[in-house]
Design a protein around this motif. Structure first.
Motif, short mmCIF file in Angstrom:
data_model
loop_
_atom_site.label_atom_id
_atom_site.label_comp_id
_atom_site.label_asym_id
_atom_site.label_seq_id
_atom_site.Cartn_x
_atom_site.Cartn_y
_atom_site.Cartn_z
N THR A 20 23.13 -95.83 -120.27
CA THR A 20 23.16 -95.37 -118.87
C THR A 20 23.08 -94.10 -118.38
N SER A 21 22.68 -93.75 -117.17
CA SER A 21 22.67 -92.13 -116.90
C SER A 21 22.99 -91.91 -115.53
N HIS A 22 23.57 -90.93 -114.79
CA HIS A 22 24.10 -90.90 -113.64
C HIS A 22 22.84 -91.00 -112.28
N THR A 23 21.86 -91.33 -112.85
CA THR A 23 20.76 -91.35 -111.70
C THR A 23 20.55 -93.17 -111.74
N GLY A 24 21.41 -93.78 -112.07
CA GLY A 24 21.54 -95.29 -112.20
C GLY A 24 20.57 -96.12 -112.96
N SER A 25 20.10 -95.41 -114.07
CA SER A 25 19.15 -96.02 -115.07
C SER A 25 20.12 -97.06 -115.95
N LEU A 26 19.59 -98.08 -116.36
CA LEU A 26 20.24 -99.11 -117.52
C LEU A 26 19.27 -99.47 -118.48
N CYS A 27 19.56 -99.04 -119.62
CA CYS A 27 18.52 -99.39 -120.70
C CYS A 27 19.32 -100.23 -121.63
N VAL A 28 18.61 -101.14 -122.22
CA VAL A 28 18.91 -101.93 -123.53
C VAL A 28 18.00 -101.64 -124.43
N CYS A 29 18.41 -101.11 -125.82
CA CYS A 29 17.59 -100.66 -126.87
C CYS A 29 18.06 -101.53 -127.91
N TYR A 30 17.10 -102.26 -128.48
CA TYR A 30 17.23 -103.41 -129.49
C TYR A 30 16.18 -103.23 -130.64
N HIS A 31 16.79 -103.50 -131.79
CA HIS A 31 16.14 -103.28 -133.06
C HIS A 31 16.72 -104.25 -133.98
N LYS A 32 15.92 -105.33 -134.67
CA LYS A 32 16.46 -106.18 -135.66
C LYS A 32 15.84 -105.96 -136.99
N LYS A 33 16.39 -105.85 -137.97
CA LYS A 33 16.00 -105.51 -139.41
C LYS A 33 15.24 -106.80 -139.85
N LEU A 34 14.11 -106.58 -140.27
CA LEU A 34 13.33 -107.81 -140.70
C LEU A 34 13.05 -107.51 -142.16
N ALA A 35 12.20 -108.46 -142.91
CA ALA A 35 11.92 -108.28 -144.33
C ALA A 35 11.12 -106.87 -144.16
N ALA A 36 10.86 -106.32 -145.50
CA ALA A 36 10.09 -104.99 -145.46
C ALA A 36 8.61 -105.00 -145.18
N GLN A 37 8.27 -104.45 -144.35
CA GLN A 37 6.79 -104.45 -143.67
C GLN A 37 6.48 -102.82 -143.57
N GLU A 38 5.11 -102.77 -142.98
CA GLU A 38 4.70 -101.54 -142.96
C GLU A 38 4.58 -101.24 -141.60
N GLN A 39 5.19 -101.89 -140.74
CA GLN A 39 5.49 -101.59 -139.14
C GLN A 39 6.94 -101.78 -138.65
N VAL A 40 7.15 -100.94 -137.95
CA VAL A 40 8.68 -100.98 -137.30
C VAL A 40 8.33 -101.45 -135.59
N THR A 41 9.23 -102.41 -135.09
CA THR A 41 9.14 -102.78 -133.98
C THR A 41 10.57 -102.80 -133.17
N TYR A 42 10.62 -102.07 -132.10
CA TYR A 42 11.90 -102.00 -131.42
C TYR A 42 11.30 -102.31 -130.10
N SER A 43 12.37 -102.67 -129.08
CA SER A 43 12.22 -103.02 -127.53
C SER A 43 13.16 -102.22 -126.82
N VAL A 44 12.71 -102.02 -125.83
CA VAL A 44 13.74 -101.08 -124.57
C VAL A 44 13.66 -101.98 -123.34
N PHE A 45 14.74 -102.38 -122.85
CA PHE A 45 14.59 -103.21 -121.70
C PHE A 45 15.00 -102.38 -120.55
N TYR A 46 14.19 -101.85 -119.69
CA TYR A 46 14.67 -100.90 -118.62
C TYR A 46 14.94 -101.90 -117.55
#
Length: 858
Positions: free
Chosen positions: A288-314
């Motif tokens: 959170t921040s004092h301006t009223g923002s609310l973010c959820v950051c999410y990453h789940k480890k998967l099998a070895a791969q050449e890309q990484v994916t993560y999500s941010v819920f604003y």
């Protein structure tokens, strides 16, 4: 490095010397508590570790002596002092620990082993949770003796000045429930605090069947996730000092959580070997921040791969972004390091050491050009720790590997260096906003950005750095303190972005907004609720635009040229707005200005300033709750906002003035331009172009100064081309000074004639008497005849004369004078040159004869 990590606490630096000193003192005079034999230097600190960090900046740590006695100490980040809390004279494996605000109660959770059985038939609980009176050391109460792990956390009051009749303790169980114990204490004498009703402590069941929980120690909030019909539901509980607790909001999240997983965030710093059934593959944080923002950051480890994916819920915006990063190397497949999420107020940092560093703008995440995406080999990542950092409340982050507590801030010098060194527009745009949002000493910072703009103005292809600086700087200065104000003011001059960012792709998806469970909340929750209400109902967005000002300004100028005027009250209000802005700006001026501005009325710019103030004020009054903010506060905010833009423009001119050594420049039209004047002229031309395209006001006197430099620096044909194209504006002050300063040499006469011939009537009638010259009389006469004939409704019969044989404009003179004399009756004559009483038909006749004589060389 863009992030500056300064060690606020180092276990070996801040604790070990004190322990060694304490050992030496106790070796000379042994006392109860820590016994001789504890030598943290010799045992390589293996038993010395941090177990918790409390809200008020106190770090709890434990260690063991060679007799396996467990020692608890406390380090205060503010006073930088250590103190002894308690010692267990037996070998125990600490799972969790917390101390109340008054430092009178200590809660400790131990993991026990089978070796502690006295006989094989005696059962031993896996986890033992104790509540201990430590001021002074007194009673010990067993809160839990169970076969599942327990974590403990005292609640801290928001107002630490209040007395402490009661303490509140959270117990978090591995069996997925959270309880709150209410512990009343009494003071028996001056130094003795004990628990009231030790045998029976009231308690509440706060949460049940949760899969994930995060503790916000600074704001005393508990975030947790439960499964409901296979859907992950995020909820939040706010704890208060004067009441129990409230469920604030809930929202479904599109994330995959396994029912057998359990994860805790920020409930102490337990050893990873003792986490038991806690998930090591799930990386989930709420920021959170004092301006009223609310973010959820999410990453789940998967099998070895050449890309990484993560999500941010604003959650405060109503959408999520899923980022996919090409690693470009196979090293990650072997290391499988975890992604780090750090909360940096207006930004969230997401990085994988050695692979990528992303700085996500949480205030305005819609366009990727306002966030920063760096590849792994960028020099800005060199100093980031290899191990994962755990983001705590505020600007604190815990390094698991080094056991150091860092204060994380932006490095202003590194941001500015990156701004200068980057050649990519999206990086420049992102860093420019980051500098303005997070920088300190704004006056110095703005001067450094202005220097960068002048050096790179021609190399930015996808945005105008002058426009972006004016808009972004004004936004970050004024638009974050009042609810929804940042939604009403423009944030950037860039409104769309469809260019690719190498190595990063993003997918945006709409999500459900959090459902607020509590009404009339204050502080952060009020700001979050205001953000959610704006997302629900502000369709389309209510961002301020200068288009209305542009149309009104052009209409007023056009009406003035046609001789029409609005009501006196209307112009009076606009004029007063402009006076307030200029007066407000003058109060900000610390040092005398070198650039000769604000030395004339400049009606057009004052009109634009006043119109912008009026339109901005109406825009805010329509869209802000005036009853809560106050009309005077909104009016002052608008004045400050417009004043800030003018101030930034003045700073740009001052910087250019100093850079090209025009310190002692005297406002004049005589002489030719120097190299410095030529450079400043082109800088002003670029500023004028950028500002005109957004219809922003300029400091009064800008056009006169620009005209003077143009006359100095440009040949006559180029000068007239600039005037005819509207780049140079003929002002009354500038033309009057030109006619007075220059003598009547042939070259100057040609310049004066070219200028006077292009004057609008409104200026011509005011300055026509300044230049006593036949050419000026000819121009006055011609304009007089033209306007007089245009205003006359009489139709004249054209004389039967072959016009093709006459090239001189005023022949046949006799017929013209006769017509003018007939029109000039007391009732019909409308003299457009009211200040020049000598202009009449006779004046026209004399001027025409002189002109004819000159043309025929007689």
């Amino acid at each position: 490095m863009l992030l500056q990590l300064s060690a606020a606490f180092d276990l070996h630096r801040d604790v070990v010397p004190w322990l060694v000193e304490r050992l030496a003192a106790e070796a000379a005079a042994p006392v109860a508590g820590l016994r001789a034999g504890l030598d943290p230097v010799e045992n390589n600190y293996e038993a010395l570790r941090v177990v918790n960090i409390e809200r008020n900046g106190k770090v709890i740590y434990s260690c063991k002596d060679n007799k396996k006695n467990v020692f608890f100490g406390l380090y205060d980040l503010h006073t930088k002092k250590n103190e002894h809390l308690y010692t267990f004279e037996k070998d125990l494996q600490v799972a969790s620990c917390s101390i109340n605000h008054e430092k009178t109660l200590l809660a400790v959770s131990f993991l026990q082993s089978d070796k502690e059985r006295r006989n094989e038939l005696q059962p031993v609980s896996k986890c033992l949770t104790l509540l201990i009176e430590i001021h002074p050391v007194n009673n010990v109460k067993v809160l839990k003796a169970v076969d599942s792990c327990i974590w403990v956390q005292f609640l801290y009051p928001n107002d630490e000045r209040k007395p402490f009749p009661e303490s509140h303790l959270l117990l978090i169980s591995e069996e997925r429930y959270i309880e709150q114990f209410h512990i009343q204490v009494i003071r028996e004498d001056e130094n003795r605090v004990v628990i009231k009703n030790l045998d029976h402590l009231p308690r509440d069941r706060v949460v049940e069947d949760f899969l994930w929980a995060q503790w916000d120690m600074s704001e005393q909030r508990l975030y947790y996730i439960i499964l409901k019909k296979s859907e992950s539901i995020l909820k939040c509980i706010q704890f208060y000092a004067d009441e129990n607790f409230n469920l604030i909001f809930e929202v479904p999240l599109d994330i995959s959580l396994c029912a057998t997983e359990l994860m805790l965030v920020n409930f102490g710093f337990e050893d990873s070997q003792n986490q038991g059934g806690l998930s090591k593959d799930l990386n989930l944080h709420v920021f959170t921040s004092h301006t009223g923002s609310l973010c959820v950051c999410y990453h789940k480890k998967l099998a070895a791969q050449e890309q990484v994916t993560y999500s941010v819920f604003y959650l405060h915006k109503g959408y999520s972004k899923t980022f996919t990063v090409d690693l470009g190397t196979l090293e990650y497949l072997l290391s499988m390091k975890d992604i780090t999420f750090l909360n940096l107020d207006y930004y969230v940092a997401v990085y994988l050491p050695g692979h990528f560093f992303h700085l996500l703008n949480t205030q305005h995440p819609d366009l990727m050009c306002h966030s920063l995406f760096l590849p792994g080999k960028n020099e800005q990542m060199n100093l980031i720790p290899d191990g994962p950092l755990q983001s705590l409340s505020g600007s604190l982050a815990w390094d698991w590997c080094s056991e150091k507590l860092f204060r994380v801030n932006f490095s202003q010098s590194s941001l500015l260096h990156f701004l200068w060194s980057s050649s990519l527009d999206y990086e420049r745009l992102a860093v420019l906003h980051c500098v303005l949002a997070c920088g300190r000493n704004p006056r110095v910072l703005e001067a450094q950005i202005i220097r960068w703009i002048f050096e790179n103005i021609w190399s930015c292809h996808t945005f105008d750095p002058i426009q972006e600086f004016l808009i972004a700087s004004s936004y970050w200065n004024f638009c974050l303190d009042i609810n929804n104000l940042d939604q009403l003011f423009p944030y950037s001059s860039v409104h769309s972005w469809n260019r690719e960012i190498p190595g990063v792709t993003s997918v945006t998806k709409e999500i459900l907004l959090p459902l607020m469970k509590v009404q009339n909340s204050k502080g952060y929750w009020e700001k979050l609720n205001a953000n959610l209400e704006y997302v629900k109902y502000a369709k389309p967005p209510l961002l301020y635009s200068n288009n209305m000002v542009k149309r009104e300004w052009r209409n007023l100028i056009s009406e003035e040229k046609r001789g029409k005027r609005r009501s006196t009250a209307y112009f009076k209000n606009i004029h007063e707005n402009a006076i307030k802005v200029i007066s407000n700006l003058e109060t900000w001026t610390v040092e005398p200005r070198l650039v000769p501005l604000f030395q004339e009325e400049d009606n057009q710019q004052r009109l634009l300033i006043g119109l912008m103030v009026s339109e901005l004020k109406d825009h805010l009054l329509r869209n802000l709750p005036v009853q809560f903010i106050g009309k005077k506060k909104i009016e002052q905010l608008v004045l400050d906002y417009v004043s800030k833009m003018l101030d930034l423009l003045c700073q740009m001119l001052e910087t250019s003035w100093r850079k090209h050594n025009l310190h002692s420049w005297v406002f004049h039209f005589d002489g030719s331009g120097s190299a410095g004047e030529y450079a400043v002229f082109h800088t002003m031309t670029q500023i004028l172009d950028s500002v005109n395209r957004m219809c922003l006001p300029l400091p009064p006197g800008f056009h006169t100064l620009h005209l003077a430099l143009g006359i100095h620096c440009l040949p006559l044909h180029s000068l007239l081309h600039y005037i005819d194209d509207g780049v140079l504006l003929l002002t009354e002050t500038g033309v009057m000074k030109l006619l007075k300063d220059l003598d009547n040499t042939e070259k100057n006469e040609k310049l004066k004639f070219s200028i006077v011939a292009r004057l609008p009537p409104s200026i011509m009638q005011k300055i026509s008497h300044i230049w006593d010259h036949p050419i000026n009389s000819h121009i006055i006469s011609r304009n007089y005849v033209k306007q007089l004939l245009q205003k006359s409704k009489r139709k004249f019969q054209s004389p039967a004369i072959d016009k093709s044989s006459f090239l001189v404009e005023f022949l046949p003179l006799n017929f013209l004078i006769e017509v003018l004399a007939e029109i000039e009756t007391p009732h019909q004559a409308l003299n457009p040159f009211e200040e020049c009483d000598s202009v009449d038909a006779k004046f026209v006749e004399e001027a025409a004869l002189k002109q004819t004589t000159m043309l025929l060389n007689l």
